[in-house]
Design an enzyme around this catalytic site. Structure first.
Site, PDB file in Angstrom:
ATOM      1  N   ARG A  53      49.527 -50.661  29.674  1.00 27.04           N
ATOM      2  CA  ARG A  53      49.398 -50.872  28.228  1.00 27.04           C
ATOM      3  C   ARG A  53      48.748 -49.636  27.597  1.00 27.04           C
ATOM      4  NH1 ARG A  53      44.661 -50.447  27.796  1.00 27.04           N
ATOM      5  NH2 ARG A  53      44.721 -50.497  25.539  1.00 27.04           N
ATOM      6  N   ALA A  55      49.314 -47.299  23.809  1.00 27.70           N
ATOM      7  CA  ALA A  55      50.518 -46.704  23.220  1.00 27.70           C
ATOM      8  C   ALA A  55      51.060 -45.499  24.011  1.00 27.70           C
ATOM      9  CB  ALA A  55      50.235 -46.345  21.762  1.00 27.70           C
ATOM     10  N   ARG A  90      57.884 -53.800  23.698  1.00 25.40           N
ATOM     11  CA  ARG A  90      56.737 -53.953  22.791  1.00 25.40           C
ATOM     12  C   ARG A  90      57.117 -53.273  21.470  1.00 25.40           C
ATOM     13  NH1 ARG A  90      50.817 -53.478  24.834  1.00 25.40           N
ATOM     14  NH2 ARG A  90      50.631 -54.921  23.079  1.00 25.40           N
ATOM     15  N   ASP A 244      48.394 -47.466  17.281  1.00 27.38           N
ATOM     16  CA  ASP A 244      49.729 -47.653  17.864  1.00 27.38           C
ATOM     17  C   ASP A 244      50.823 -47.065  16.994  1.00 27.38           C
ATOM     18  OD1 ASP A 244      47.911 -49.874  18.937  1.00 27.38           O
ATOM     19  OD2 ASP A 244      49.592 -49.754  20.346  1.00 27.38           O
ATOM     20  N   LYS A 255      45.016 -52.436  17.131  1.00 31.35           N
ATOM     21  CA  LYS A 255      44.725 -53.781  17.642  1.00 31.35           C
ATOM     22  C   LYS A 255      44.107 -54.669  16.565  1.00 31.35           C
ATOM     23  CE  LYS A 255      45.576 -54.945  20.886  1.00 31.35           C
ATOM     24  NZ  LYS A 255      46.897 -55.623  21.032  1.00 31.35           N
TER      25      LYS A 255
HETATM   26  O1  MRU Z   1      48.006 -54.135  23.042  1.00 29.35           O
HETATM   27  P1  MRU Z   1      47.452 -52.882  23.642  1.00 29.35           P
HETATM   28  O2  MRU Z   1      46.272 -53.129  24.540  1.00 29.35           O
HETATM   29  O3  MRU Z   1      48.495 -52.002  24.278  1.00 29.35           O
HETATM   30  O4  MRU Z   1      46.892 -52.133  22.357  1.00 29.35           O
HETATM   31  C1  MRU Z   1      46.278 -50.909  22.464  1.00 29.35           C
HETATM   32  C2  MRU Z   1      45.631 -50.447  21.244  1.00 29.35           C
HETATM   33  O5  MRU Z   1      45.626 -51.087  20.227  1.00 29.35           O
HETATM   34  C3  MRU Z   1      45.072 -49.075  21.300  1.00 29.35           C
HETATM   35  O6  MRU Z   1      43.993 -48.945  20.435  1.00 29.35           O
HETATM   36  C4  MRU Z   1      46.185 -48.109  20.913  1.00 29.35           C
HETATM   37  O7  MRU Z   1      47.336 -48.341  21.696  1.00 29.35           O
HETATM   38  C5  MRU Z   1      45.812 -46.717  21.066  1.00 29.35           C
HETATM   39  S1  MRU Z   1      45.816 -46.247  22.745  1.00 29.35           S
HETATM   40  C6  MRU Z   1      45.389 -44.624  22.811  1.00 29.35           C
END
Ligand code: MRU
Length: 365
Positions: A53, A55, A90, A244, A255
């Site tokens: 997981r 981004a 996703r 993201d 998030k």
């Molecule tokens: O749902 P996730 O855990 O993949 O979400 C991740 C986030 O919201 C992070 O803050 C975002 O992907 C940035 S990662 C460098």
């Protein structure tokens, strides 16, 4: 970064030279395990289930998934089908689509018998590029931390609040929001991180706290609702979060819960920064409210997973039986609440002009 003194990336080519290994994130912080992914289907499953997981990392994983698919069948039809299949796992993080588009560009003009090799080369480049990009985000973010430290009493740490996990575990290395923090810590600048636990999947408590702890960065886990209170009491010098997707006008999807932190930060004059690589900018959208928001299973709200005293991992129900739940994975923070965007090219205002200033080659898009 290191775990128990051993340097890691989150994703690497296995000894066979064609499959990949990744850190299994759903087992952290209780167990450090890796899993092997041997096909595009394996990669898709790992992305969907969030074993992989964050981004940038899901983009890197999908890139290798496509390379594995082309090893089996390099035809145009399979290329198109696999890209669509991986991209749909996703919806919110644009990095997934960005990485797959980069992969398409790297192979589409090549003869079929050369496509797999070209895809593996490009996937490896994307990973290396992510490491360097995140390192540079840290170089620019460190200047912000230094400036805040200079205004504090000597010896007092800079208190940073972060949400979710935008750490090295969400990328290939360094992280986005955490890169300035690691670089500050490594340069002996005193920092302390307030880690939002980040319900429902607790990426903060489970992942950010784990990786900060493994690197020796002082931190404290707080419940998601505590940030505003800490800001009112002068206990937060700045917020740094990841993202993201950032739209061309500077709106930020991250998030769920990020927006509320940005509102509290604005009300308390706490600077609110967003750290991002170029691969997170969606130049085609000009309004954050049009970003697709992932709807996830109600089970993630109604249940929690943790370690029992005997060391086993268990999932328990936490709600009244029969109560429904809603689980929006992300929210959008409007650009007006963002103090600045920290990118690999420098820090800019969260606006079309700010982004276009750093990425002039994208001005026309
Ligand atoms: O749902 P996730 O855990 O993949 O979400 C991740 C986030 O919201 C992070 O803050 C975002 O992907 C940035 S990662 C460098």
């Amino acid at each position: 970064m290191k775990i128990n003194g051993k340097p890691y990336r989150t994703i690497w080519l296995a000894k066979d030279g064609w499959s990949i290994e990744v850190i299994e994130q759903t087992k952290l912080p209780h167990r450090l395990e890796t899993i092997g992914l041997k096909s595009a289907e394996d990669c898709a499953r790992a992305i969907k289930s969030m074993q992989v997981r964050g981004a940038p990392l899901i983009g890197a994983c999908a890139a290798y998934g496509l390379a594995m698919a082309l090893r089996q069948d390099p035809s145009d039809a399979h290329l198109t089908r696999t890209i669509a299949f991986l991209a749909e796992q996703r919806p919110t993080a644009i990095n997934l689509r960005w990485a797959l588009e980069e992969m398409r560009r790297a192979v589409v003009e090549r003869p079929p018998n050369d496509r797999a090799a070209a895809a593996y080369r490009r996937a490896a480049d994307l990973c290396d590029d992510d490491v360097e990009t995140c390192r540079r985000i840290g170089v620019h973010g460190l200047e912000i931390l230094k400036a805040i430290a200079a205004r504090k009493k000597p010896g007092d740490p800079v208190n940073i609040l972060t949400h979710c996990n935008a750490g090295w575990i969400a990328c290939v290395d360094w992280g986005t929001a955490t890169s300035p923090i690691y670089q500050a810590h490594d340069a002996s600048l005193k920092v302390h991180v307030w880690v939002d636990e980040t319900r429902p999947r607790i990426q903060g408590a489970a992942l950010t706290a784990f990786e900060l702890g493994a690197h020796g960065v002082p931190h404290t886990i707080i419940v998601d609702n505590a940030g505003g209170h800490l800001m009112q009491h002068g206990l937060v010098d700045l917020c740094i979060v990841g993202t993201d997707r950032v739209t061309a006008n500077g709106d930020v999807a991250n998030k769920i819960g990020t927006y509320l932190k940005a509102l509290a930060a604005k009300d308390n004059n706490v600077p609110f920064y967003v750290a991002l690589p170029h691969s997170t900018i969606d130049w085609m959208l000009d309004d954050g409210m049009t970003i697709p928001i992932e709807q996830r299973s109600a089970d993630e709200v109604l249940k929690m997973t943790g370690r029992l005293p005997d060391g086993s991992i268990a999932t328990v129900e936490i709600a009244a039986p029969g109560s429904p739940a809603r689980n929006d994975g992300f929210d959008v923070t409007p650009a007006r609440l963002v103090t600045g965007l920290i990118t690999e090219r420098g820090v800019c205002e969260a606006s079309r002009e700010g982004l276009a200033g750093l990425y002039p080659e994208r001005r026309a898009s």
